[in-house]
Design a protein around this motif. Structure first.
Motif, PDB file in Angstrom:
ATOM      1  N   SER A  14     -44.809 -24.085 -33.323  1.00  0.00           N
ATOM      2  CA  SER A  14     -44.287 -22.681 -33.928  1.00  0.00           C
ATOM      3  C   SER A  14     -43.928 -21.655 -32.327  1.00  0.00           C
ATOM      4  O   SER A  14     -44.570 -21.388 -31.650  1.00  0.00           O
ATOM      5  N   THR A  74     -42.491 -12.856 -31.755  1.00  0.00           N
ATOM      6  CA  THR A  74     -42.649 -12.544 -32.807  1.00  0.00           C
ATOM      7  C   THR A  74     -41.254 -12.920 -34.563  1.00  0.00           C
ATOM      8  O   THR A  74     -41.811 -12.801 -35.184  1.00  0.00           O
ATOM      9  N   HIS A 124     -48.122 -21.438 -36.369  1.00  0.00           N
ATOM     10  CA  HIS A 124     -47.817 -20.002 -37.352  1.00  0.00           C
ATOM     11  C   HIS A 124     -48.574 -19.450 -38.024  1.00  0.00           C
ATOM     12  O   HIS A 124     -49.271 -20.591 -39.087  1.00  0.00           O
ATOM     13  N   ASP A 182     -41.042 -15.500 -36.516  1.00  0.00           N
ATOM     14  CA  ASP A 182     -42.164 -14.983 -38.010  1.00  0.00           C
ATOM     15  C   ASP A 182     -41.515 -15.601 -38.941  1.00  0.00           C
ATOM     16  O   ASP A 182     -41.664 -16.834 -39.995  1.00  0.00           O
ATOM     17  N   TYR A 238     -43.762 -18.446 -32.278  1.00  0.00           N
ATOM     18  CA  TYR A 238     -43.905 -17.112 -32.919  1.00  0.00           C
ATOM     19  C   TYR A 238     -44.846 -16.352 -32.271  1.00  0.00           C
ATOM     20  O   TYR A 238     -44.378 -14.818 -32.177  1.00  0.00           O
TER      21      TYR A 238
END
Ligand code: SF4
Ligand code: SF4
Lengths: 589, 209
Positions: free
Chosen positions: A107, A113, A133, A116, A109
Motif C-alpha cells: 500500500s 494518504t 493499508h 486510502d 497509504y
C-alpha cells in the motif's frame, strides 16, 4: 486543437525516465508496450520508489490509483498517476503481479494518504490486496458481497453478453424484461455452493472496529466521559444525498469518523467496459449530475487523446463556454446549499437556483436536456449553439451574472452569523490537502494555486487571460469566498471566449456511431468545478474499452473528511462536509 | 459588526420582495399578463426576470426549446388515402447505438423468399429504461426516429411502447421541430434532385453518343 506534445516536454520526460532508471536500475523499467507509457516498478521496491518520486522528483500529488485486470496475460496491474502541484504532465507508474489470489501489492497509504479510498476501491472491485493499508475494507459494495465485480471474468446477475450491442435486440428483437433472464426474477445471484441454512450475514463490526482504531480518544482524560457513536444518514437531509457517516463523539467533539458510501453504486466502470466508446458518453452525465458538461469534457478529451484526432476550433470554444457556465451554476448552488447546511433554509439557495435555472435554459436549448446534456462528441459537439441561445449566453455573461454575484455577496458576506460559523474554522492546510490528494477549490483555498486550466492546460484554456483563484487561510470562510472568486474568473473567461469564438464547423469528424480507437492507454483530466476529474481508458482496438476508470473528484476529496473533522465539534461537521462539495452520483459511481 | 451585515443582507431580501410586486404592478398597468401567457413565461425565463419567477406547473409550462428531447418516437409520412408510410427501414442502427439497449426491433422477412424486407415487423422501446440520450435520433440515417417533446407520460404500470404506440405522423414532427424538419426536407429534396439529375444525365448523354 489538441496541442501536439512539444519537444521540451518530450525532453523532460526522457530526462526523467533516464534519471529514474539510473536511480533504481534494478526495480524500474520503462513500459514499452505500444501505446503505453510510464514505468513498471517491481512490487518489492514500490514504497521506496514512490517515496523517492515524492521527495526527490517532486511528484507530491497522487492523482489516481486503479487496477487493470489483464486476464489473458494472467496479470493484474495497478496503475498510479502522480503530478506535481507546481504543474506539468503526469507520471505514470505501474506494478504488475500474477493474477493468482491472494493478489498482493504494497500500500502507498504511508506515502500519499490520498491512496486510502482508491486502494480500498481497487480491493473492493478488483480484489487487489494492499498490504500495509490500515483499513482495507470494502468501500462501494456491501459487507458480505461475493466476488470482485470489476474483474474481467465477473458476470452480473443480468449478464447478457460481454459487450454491447447485444445480439438479441436486432433483427429478432422480441422484447423481454431483464428479470426473466435470472432464476429469481431479481437482480440476484448466489455464490457457488451457497447454503441458506448456514448463512450468517456479515455485520458491520469491521466498520465499528475501524472507527475505534482510528479514534483519538484518550483513557486518561480528566473526566471519565462515555463516547457515543452516532450514525448520520444515509438519509440525513444535510448529507447531500445517501451518504452515511459514522461519528464517534466525546461530548460534542468528534474523536473518530468514517464515511460509508456505495448506496448509489452502479459500477459505472463496468457499464463503461460493456459499452462502446460512444455509448459511455451519456453515462458520464450521471456522474456529477450538476456538471454533465464538465464530465463530457473530461471523457471526450481522454478518448480524443487516444484517437489522436483534432477538435474543431469553434467546438473548443463552445466546450469552454459550456464548462464555465457549468462551473458558475455549480458554485452558486454550493453557496446556496452551504447556507442551507448552516441552517438558513431555502432563501439563499433559491436565489442561487434562479441563476442556475437561467443557465440550465441555455443547456436545454443547445443540448436538449437541462441536466443530462450529452452534448459533446469526439472531435467536437453535437450541434452549434442556436442564435437565440448564444444571445442569451451573452446577456447573462455581460448583463446579469456579474450583478447577481455582487448581490449574493452583499446578501451574505458580512452576515455576522455566517462569519461566526465560518471564520477561523479550519478545513485543510496546504500540506494536508496535498497529502490527501484533495483538488479543486478546497486545495486552492488552502493556498495552493493548482488549477488544471493553468497547471496542465487542455482545450483552449491557454488562450485566455485569467487568474487562478487562491486564498491562504484554509478556513471555511476562505473556502466559501473562493467560490465567488472562481465565478468571477469564469465570467472573465466567458467574456473572452464569446469575443474570440470563430465561425466554422463544430466537429472535425464525420458523425459515426462506432468510432475506431487504436490500442493504448490515456489519462485525461479536466478541472471540474469539484476538482480534478480524471478518466483512465485502456483500449485494445475493440469497439468497447478494455478498461475504463473514473477518478472522481468528490470521491477522492472525501478521503480527507476524517482528518478534517477530528477534533472539531459535531455542529461544524455538516458545514465541513459541505465544503468538500461532494455529489453522491460521483462518489458512488 | 453589530448586525450591520445582517441588515445589509435583509436589504437584498426586501428588495427582491418589492421587485416581485413592482413587476406584477407594472405588467398590470401596461395591461399585459405576467401569468398564464406565453409572453409572461418567456419573460420569467429571460435575463430581465426579477422577483418571483416560479412557473406554476401544470397550469403553466415552461416553453420548450426546439432541441428539447424526451423519449423517442417513430415518424411516418402520410401517403395516399391516409396510408402510413413508415420511414424506418429496420436497419438496426438505433438498436446498436442505444446505450442502455432498450430498443428491440423485429425485422420483416419476405414470407416467400425469406429475405429481409426494409420494414420493421415490430419495434419496441422500453421507455422505463430509455435514458433520453438522443443517440437513436442522431444516428438514424433515414430520419425515422425522433425525440419527442411530450413528457407527461408518467404511469402506474411499465411502459414498453410497441410500433403502434411509437408511430406519429411527420406533421407532428414538423410541428415540434420546425427548423430541423425544414432542414431535413431541404436536404432530402436536394438529394432527390441530384439523383434525378444523375439519372437524366446518362439518358441525355446516350442519344448524342
Ligand atoms: S429507426 Fe432509423 S436507425 Fe432505427 S432501425 Fe429504423 S431506420 Fe434504422
Ligand atoms: S434516446 Fe437513447 S436510450 Fe432512449 S431509445 Fe434512443 S438511444 Fe436508446
Amino acid at each position: 486543437m489538441t496541442a501536439p506534445a512539444s519537444t521540451s516536454t518530450l525532453d523532460a520526460s526522457a530526462q526523467l525516465s533516464a534519471s529514474l532508471v539510473a536511480r533504481f536500475p534494478d526495480s524500474v523499467t520503462a513500459d514499452t508496450r505500444p501505446g503505453f507509457s510510464g514505468f513498471i516498478i517491481k512490487k518489492e521496491n514500490l514504497v521506496e520508489v514512490a517515496t523517492a518520486l515524492r521527495d526527490e522528483f517532486g511528484y507530491d500529488l497522487l492523482s489516481s490509483v486503479t487496477g487493470v485486470d489483464y486476464l489473458a496475460e494472467n496479470k493484474m496491474e495497478v496503475v498510479y498517476h502522480a503530478f506535481k502541484t507546481t504543474g506539468g504532465p503526469n507520471l505514470v507508474f505501474k506494478v504488475q503481479v500474477d493474477r493468482v489470489d491472494p493478489i498482493e501489492v504494497p500500500s502507498l497509504y504511508e506515502v500519499w494518504t490520498g491512496a486510502d479510498f482508491q486502494e480500498r476501491e481497487a480491493w473492493d472491485l478488483m480484489g487487489i490486496r494492499f498490504t500495509g493499508h490500515p483499513d482495507l475494507r470494502r468501500i462501494l459494495m456491501w459487507e458480505g458481497f461475493e466476488g470482485h465485480p470489476l474483474r474481467r471474468d465477473y458476470k452480473e446477475a443480468f449478464f447478457e453478453e460481454e459487450a454491447k450491442p447485444f445480439k438479441s435486440r436486432w433483427p429478432e428483437g422480441n422484447h423481454k424484461y431483464a428479470e426473466f433472464r435470472t432464476p429469481h426474477r431479481d437482480n440476484l445471484i448466489f455464490p457457488e455452493g451457497f447454503d441458506p441454512d448456514n448463512y450468517k450475514p456479515e455485520n458491520e463490526d469491521e466498520l465499528y472496529f475501524s472507527l475505534e482504531r482510528s479514534s483519538t480518544k484518550r483513557e486518561e482524560d480528566a473526566l471519565k466521559t462515555d463516547h457515543i457513536v452516532v450514525n448520520m444518514g444515509p438519509h440525513h437531509p444535510s448529507t447531500h444525498g445517501v451518504l452515511r457517516v459514522v461519528v464517534e463523539l466525546d461530548g460534542e467533539t468528534i474523536t473518530s469518523l468514517k464515511p460509508v458510501m456505495g448506496y448509489l453504486h452502479r459500477n459505472h466502470d463496468k457499464i463503461g467496459e460493456r459499452s462502446t466508446f460512444l455509448q459511455i458518453l451519456p453515462y458520464t452525465d450521471r456522474l456529477d449530475y450538476f456538471n454533465s458538461m464538465a464530465n463530457n469534457f473530461g471523457y471526450v478529451t481522454t478518448v480524443e487523446k487516444l484517437m489522436k484526432i483534432p477538435v474543431a476550433e469553434r467546438a473548443e470554444y463552445i466546450r469552454v463556454i459550456m464548462a464555465e457556465l457549468s462551473r458558475i451554476q455549480n458554485h452558486l448552488i454550493f453557496i446556496g446549499m452551504l447556507i442551507n447546511d448552516l441552517g438558513s433554509m431555502y432563501t439563499p439557495s433559491l436565489y442561487a437556483f434562479e441563476e442556475r435555472e437561467l443557465i440550465l435554459d441555455i443547456f436545454e436549448a443547445v443540448s436538449g436536456a437541462r441536466m443530462m446534456c450529452n452534448y459533446f462528441r469526439f472531435g467536437g459537439v453535437v450541434r452549434d449553439v442556436p442564435d437565440d441561445a448564444m444571445q442569451k449566453i451573452k446577456d447573462l455573461v455581460h448583463d446579469r451574472l456579474p450583478g447577481k454575484t455582487d448581490e449574493m455577496e452583499r446578501f451574505l458576506n458580512e452576515n455576522e452569523i455566517l462569519l461566526a460559523r465560518l471564520k477561523g474554522v479550519r478545513v485543510l492546510n496546504a500540506e494536508d490537502a496535498i497529502r490527501h490528494s484533495v483538488t479543486g477549490p478546497c486545495l486552492r483555498a488552502a493556498g495552493v494555486p493548482y488549477d488544471l486550466r493553468r497547471a496542465d492546460p487542455y482545450s483552449v484554456y491557454d488562450r485566455f487571460d485569467f487568474d487562478v483563484a487562491v486564498r491562504y487561510n484554509g478556513d471555511m470562510y476562505d473556502n466559501y469566498l473562493i467560490r465567488f472568486d472562481e465565478i468571477r474568473q469564469s465570467l472573465r473567461i466567458l467574456e473572452q471566449a464569446l469575443k474570440q469564438i470563430p465561425q466554422g464547423s463544430i466537429n472535425s469528424q464525420k458523425p459515426q456511431y462506432q468510432v475506431r480507437v487504436p490500442a493504448g492507454e490515456a489519462y485525461g483530466r479536466v478541472e471540474s468545478p469539484k476538482g480534478e476529474l480524471g478518466f483512465y481508458v485502456v483500449s485494445n482496438g475493440k469497439p468497447n474499452p478494455y478498461r475504463y476508470h473514473v477518478r472522481a473528484p468528490s470521491f477522492v476529496n472525501l478521503t480527507a473528511v476524517e482528518s478534517m473533522c477530528k477534533g472539531t465539534k459535531i455542529a461544524d461537521f455538516v458545514a465541513l462536509l459541505a465544503m468538500l462539495d461532494i455529489v453522491m452520483g460521483e462518489v458512488d459511481r | 459588526m453589530y448586525g450591520k451585515g445582517i441588515l445589509k443582507g435583509l436589504g437584498v431580501t426586501l428588495n427582491r420582495f418589492m421587485e416581485t410586486y413592482l413587476d406584477d404592478i407594472s405588467w398590470w398597468v401596461r395591461g399585459k399578463k405576467r401569468y398564464n401567457s406565453a409572453e409572461g413565461i418567456a419573460h420569467r425565463s429571460s435575463k430581465n426576470t426579477r422577483g418571483i419567477f416560479t412557473v406554476q406547473y401544470p397550469e403553466e409550462q415552461l416553453l420548450t426549446p426546439e432541441e428539447f428531447r424526451f423519449v423517442p418516437f417513430l415518424v411516418y409520412d402520410e401517403g395516399a388515402e391516409g396510408k402510413q408510410e413508415v420511414r424506418c427501414t429496420s436497419c438496426g442502427i438505433c438498436a446498436k447505438v442505444c446505450p442502455p439497449q432498450c430498443i428491440w426491433i423485429v425485422r420483416t422477412n419476405d414470407p416467400n423468399t425469406g429475405k429481409p424486407v426494409p420494414q420493421p415487423a415490430q419495434f419496441y422501446i422500453d421507455m422505463d429504461i430509455c435514458m433520453n440520450c438522443g443517440f437513436c435520433a442522431e444516428y438514424c440515417p433515414f430520419d425515422a426516429i425522433k425525440m419527442d417533446h411530450d413528457f407527461d407520460i408518467a404511469s402506474v404500470s411499465r411502459n414498453v411502447y410497441d410500433l403502434e404506440k411509437l408511430l406519429k405522423p411527420a406533421t407532428y414532427y414538423a410541428k415540434i421541430r420546425p427548423q430541423n424538419y425544414n432542414r431535413e426536407e431541404e436536404a432530402r429534396k436536394a438529394k432527390e434532385a441530384a439523383k434525378a439529375a444523375r439519372a437524366a444525365a446518362p439518358a441525355a448523354a446516350a442519344p448524342s453518343a
